[in-house]
Design a protein around this motif. Structure first.
Motif, PDB file in Angstrom:
ATOM      1  N   ILE A  91       0.877  -1.171   0.000  1.00  0.00           N
ATOM      2  CA  ILE A  91       0.000   0.000   0.000  1.00  0.00           C
ATOM      3  C   ILE A  91       0.915   1.221   0.000  1.00  0.00           C
ATOM      4  O   ILE A  91       1.380   1.663   1.050  1.00  0.00           O
ATOM      5  CB  ILE A  91      -0.958  -0.004   1.209  1.00  0.00           C
ATOM      6  CG1 ILE A  91      -1.746  -1.318   1.259  1.00  0.00           C
ATOM      7  CG2 ILE A  91      -1.922   1.199   1.132  1.00  0.00           C
ATOM      8  CD1 ILE A  91      -2.661  -1.477   2.459  1.00  0.00           C
ATOM      9  N   PRO A  92       1.242   1.758  -1.196  1.00  0.00           N
ATOM     10  CA  PRO A  92       2.243   2.832  -1.309  1.00  0.00           C
ATOM     11  C   PRO A  92       1.928   4.053  -0.445  1.00  0.00           C
ATOM     12  O   PRO A  92       2.843   4.632   0.153  1.00  0.00           O
ATOM     13  CB  PRO A  92       2.216   3.192  -2.801  1.00  0.00           C
ATOM     14  CG  PRO A  92       1.565   2.042  -3.485  1.00  0.00           C
ATOM     15  CD  PRO A  92       0.681   1.369  -2.494  1.00  0.00           C
ATOM     16  N   GLU A  93       0.656   4.449  -0.366  1.00  0.00           N
ATOM     17  CA  GLU A  93       0.295   5.650   0.400  1.00  0.00           C
ATOM     18  C   GLU A  93       0.627   5.491   1.886  1.00  0.00           C
ATOM     19  O   GLU A  93       0.803   6.482   2.597  1.00  0.00           O
ATOM     20  CB  GLU A  93      -1.204   5.957   0.261  1.00  0.00           C
ATOM     21  CG  GLU A  93      -1.623   6.417  -1.124  1.00  0.00           C
ATOM     22  CD  GLU A  93      -1.971   5.245  -2.049  1.00  0.00           C
ATOM     23  OE1 GLU A  93      -1.653   4.085  -1.688  1.00  0.00           O
ATOM     24  OE2 GLU A  93      -2.550   5.493  -3.119  1.00  0.00           O
ATOM     25  N   LEU A  94       0.697   4.244   2.352  1.00  0.00           N
ATOM     26  CA  LEU A  94       1.021   3.993   3.758  1.00  0.00           C
ATOM     27  C   LEU A  94       2.495   3.641   3.928  1.00  0.00           C
ATOM     28  O   LEU A  94       2.964   3.436   5.042  1.00  0.00           O
ATOM     29  CB  LEU A  94       0.158   2.842   4.309  1.00  0.00           C
ATOM     30  CG  LEU A  94      -1.356   2.977   4.183  1.00  0.00           C
ATOM     31  CD1 LEU A  94      -2.040   1.772   4.793  1.00  0.00           C
ATOM     32  CD2 LEU A  94      -1.847   4.262   4.837  1.00  0.00           C
ATOM     33  N   GLY A  95       3.204   3.527   2.812  1.00  0.00           N
ATOM     34  CA  GLY A  95       4.603   3.119   2.861  1.00  0.00           C
ATOM     35  C   GLY A  95       4.768   1.697   3.365  1.00  0.00           C
ATOM     36  O   GLY A  95       5.740   1.372   4.031  1.00  0.00           O
ATOM     37  N   ILE A  96       3.781   0.837   3.027  1.00  0.00           N
ATOM     38  CA  ILE A  96       3.779  -0.512   3.591  1.00  0.00           C
ATOM     39  C   ILE A  96       3.976  -1.589   2.534  1.00  0.00           C
ATOM     40  O   ILE A  96       3.390  -1.541   1.454  1.00  0.00           O
ATOM     41  CB  ILE A  96       2.445  -0.739   4.351  1.00  0.00           C
ATOM     42  CG1 ILE A  96       2.587  -0.221   5.781  1.00  0.00           C
ATOM     43  CG2 ILE A  96       2.041  -2.206   4.351  1.00  0.00           C
ATOM     44  CD1 ILE A  96       1.335  -0.341   6.587  1.00  0.00           C
ATOM     45  N   THR A  97       4.859  -2.532   2.854  1.00  0.00           N
ATOM     46  CA  THR A  97       5.025  -3.749   2.057  1.00  0.00           C
ATOM     47  C   THR A  97       5.045  -4.916   3.029  1.00  0.00           C
ATOM     48  O   THR A  97       5.829  -4.918   3.974  1.00  0.00           O
ATOM     49  CB  THR A  97       6.361  -3.729   1.276  1.00  0.00           C
ATOM     50  OG1 THR A  97       6.337  -2.621   0.382  1.00  0.00           O
ATOM     51  CG2 THR A  97       6.545  -5.003   0.475  1.00  0.00           C
ATOM     52  N   ILE A  98       4.164  -5.874   2.834  1.00  0.00           N
ATOM     53  CA  ILE A  98       4.182  -7.066   3.679  1.00  0.00           C
ATOM     54  C   ILE A  98       4.557  -8.252   2.797  1.00  0.00           C
ATOM     55  O   ILE A  98       3.792  -8.662   1.935  1.00  0.00           O
ATOM     56  CB  ILE A  98       2.823  -7.305   4.368  1.00  0.00           C
ATOM     57  CG1 ILE A  98       2.475  -6.106   5.264  1.00  0.00           C
ATOM     58  CG2 ILE A  98       2.881  -8.579   5.218  1.00  0.00           C
ATOM     59  CD1 ILE A  98       1.086  -6.164   5.857  1.00  0.00           C
ATOM     60  N   THR A  99       5.785  -8.742   2.987  1.00  0.00           N
ATOM     61  CA  THR A  99       6.254  -9.877   2.194  1.00  0.00           C
ATOM     62  C   THR A  99       6.047 -11.169   2.974  1.00  0.00           C
ATOM     63  O   THR A  99       6.138 -11.174   4.193  1.00  0.00           O
ATOM     64  CB  THR A  99       7.748  -9.720   1.840  1.00  0.00           C
ATOM     65  OG1 THR A  99       8.483  -9.556   3.050  1.00  0.00           O
ATOM     66  CG2 THR A  99       7.984  -8.520   0.956  1.00  0.00           C
ATOM     67  N   MET A 191      12.823 -13.247   0.688  1.00  0.00           N
ATOM     68  CA  MET A 191      13.134 -12.683   2.010  1.00  0.00           C
ATOM     69  C   MET A 191      12.028 -13.019   2.995  1.00  0.00           C
ATOM     70  O   MET A 191      10.917 -13.332   2.593  1.00  0.00           O
ATOM     71  CB  MET A 191      13.321 -11.172   1.895  1.00  0.00           C
ATOM     72  CG  MET A 191      12.109 -10.465   1.325  1.00  0.00           C
ATOM     73  SD  MET A 191      12.375  -8.702   1.141  1.00  0.00           S
ATOM     74  CE  MET A 191      13.346  -8.651  -0.340  1.00  0.00           C
ATOM     75  N   PRO A 192      12.316 -12.960   4.293  1.00  0.00           N
ATOM     76  CA  PRO A 192      11.301 -13.307   5.279  1.00  0.00           C
ATOM     77  C   PRO A 192      10.213 -12.250   5.398  1.00  0.00           C
ATOM     78  O   PRO A 192      10.386 -11.124   4.933  1.00  0.00           O
ATOM     79  CB  PRO A 192      12.097 -13.395   6.586  1.00  0.00           C
ATOM     80  CG  PRO A 192      13.277 -12.525   6.368  1.00  0.00           C
ATOM     81  CD  PRO A 192      13.591 -12.613   4.910  1.00  0.00           C
ATOM     82  N   GLN A 193       9.110 -12.634   6.007  1.00  0.00           N
ATOM     83  CA  GLN A 193       7.990 -11.688   6.176  1.00  0.00           C
ATOM     84  C   GLN A 193       8.366 -10.549   7.100  1.00  0.00           C
ATOM     85  O   GLN A 193       8.727 -10.752   8.243  1.00  0.00           O
ATOM     86  CB  GLN A 193       6.767 -12.415   6.734  1.00  0.00           C
ATOM     87  CG  GLN A 193       5.670 -11.429   7.126  1.00  0.00           C
ATOM     88  CD  GLN A 193       4.293 -12.072   7.132  1.00  0.00           C
ATOM     89  OE1 GLN A 193       3.937 -12.798   6.238  1.00  0.00           O
ATOM     90  NE2 GLN A 193       3.510 -11.788   8.128  1.00  0.00           N
ATOM     91  N   THR A 194       8.307  -9.366   6.572  1.00  0.00           N
ATOM     92  CA  THR A 194       8.626  -8.195   7.389  1.00  0.00           C
ATOM     93  C   THR A 194       7.745  -7.044   6.970  1.00  0.00           C
ATOM     94  O   THR A 194       7.143  -7.060   5.916  1.00  0.00           O
ATOM     95  CB  THR A 194      10.084  -7.736   7.181  1.00  0.00           C
ATOM     96  OG1 THR A 194      10.329  -7.665   5.784  1.00  0.00           O
ATOM     97  CG2 THR A 194      11.075  -8.637   7.852  1.00  0.00           C
ATOM     98  N   LEU A 195       7.704  -6.079   7.806  1.00  0.00           N
ATOM     99  CA  LEU A 195       7.007  -4.854   7.471  1.00  0.00           C
ATOM    100  C   LEU A 195       8.091  -3.826   7.229  1.00  0.00           C
ATOM    101  O   LEU A 195       8.855  -3.507   8.118  1.00  0.00           O
ATOM    102  CB  LEU A 195       6.109  -4.439   8.633  1.00  0.00           C
ATOM    103  CG  LEU A 195       5.261  -3.207   8.407  1.00  0.00           C
ATOM    104  CD1 LEU A 195       4.169  -3.493   7.415  1.00  0.00           C
ATOM    105  CD2 LEU A 195       4.656  -2.761   9.716  1.00  0.00           C
ATOM    106  N   ARG A 196       8.172  -3.327   6.004  1.00  0.00           N
ATOM    107  CA  ARG A 196       9.258  -2.412   5.692  1.00  0.00           C
ATOM    108  C   ARG A 196       8.751  -0.993   5.577  1.00  0.00           C
ATOM    109  O   ARG A 196       7.633  -0.784   5.161  1.00  0.00           O
ATOM    110  CB  ARG A 196       9.944  -2.818   4.390  1.00  0.00           C
ATOM    111  CG  ARG A 196      10.850  -4.012   4.590  1.00  0.00           C
ATOM    112  CD  ARG A 196      11.543  -4.346   3.293  1.00  0.00           C
ATOM    113  NE  ARG A 196      10.601  -4.932   2.357  1.00  0.00           N
ATOM    114  CZ  ARG A 196      10.770  -4.945   1.032  1.00  0.00           C
ATOM    115  NH1 ARG A 196      11.804  -4.390   0.507  1.00  0.00           N
ATOM    116  NH2 ARG A 196       9.892  -5.514   0.248  1.00  0.00           N
TER     117      ARG A 196
END
Ligand SMILES: [Zn+2]
Length: 196
Positions: A91-99, A191-196
């Motif tokens: 979600i780019p507007e939140l600066g969120i990537t959940i892998t 890569m492991p699940q992280t919140l970047r």
């Protein structure tokens, strides 16, 4: 999740987490999702250690795909989402990537459900944040999610799945941007699940 719809696939297996014999059970059910295809939802649980996990697998051959959807009004919250354990949420507007990582779960939900799960991840990061700056950033993200749910701001939901098991599904396909992932885009998901 409606457990009663699941059928028993396999029982009395050894649990990969606690190693208990005969404690592990695998359930599954299939669902035909319009505009996407037939998926198998699996759920496994251990009666010894309480391990529970679920996942989604598309039963048809799919390409690595990116789905993009602009969430701009409360009606969009009902758009169906299939998220496999291999699906990356952005979600780019939140600066969120959940892998995804070993703990990732698959589910069938809608955009509202995805936003709630993202909010849960953000709440966890606020709880474990080291600095007040990180906490404040987390609170800002939660506020934006709330505004988006009320239709007061728009967000872009992107789901990328190198195995094609995830999708944003709507009869109004014009609103969904769909693109095949390139090789380099697939490569970055080791890569492991992280919140970047
Ligand atoms: Zn166990």
């Amino acid at each position: 999740m409606e457990e009663r719809k699941f059928t028993l696939l396999s029982a009395e297996l050894r649990c990969p987490a606690c190693q208990a014999e005969d404690a592990f059970t695998l359930f599954g059910r299939t669902e035909k999702i319009p505009y996407f295809g037939e998926v198998m939802e699996t759920m496994l649980q251990c009666k010894n250690c309480g391990l529970r996990s679920s996942d989604i697998m598309c039963l048809e051959q799919k390409e690595p795909t990116r789905y993009k959807y602009k969430v701009s009004n409360p009606q969009d919250l009902f758009i169906k989402v299939v998220r496999s354990s291999t699906g990356v949420i952005k979600i780019p507007e939140l600066g969120i990537t959940i892998t995804p990582g070993p703990q990732a779960e698959g589910y069938i939900s809608n955009i509202e459900g995805v936003l709630e799960r993202v909010a849960d991840v953000v709440k966890m990061t606020i709880k474990w944040a080291d600095t007040t700056d990180q906490k404040r950033k987390g609170e800002e993200v939660l506020n934006l999610i709330k505004l988006a749910k009320d239709g007061q701001t728009s967000l872009t939901l992107i789901i990328e799945d190198p195995f094609g098991n995830s999708a944003i599904v709507s009869e109004n396909e014009a609103k969904i941007e769909k693109k095949r992932l390139s090789f380099s885009e697939i490569e970055q998901y080791r890569m492991p699940q992280t919140l970047r």
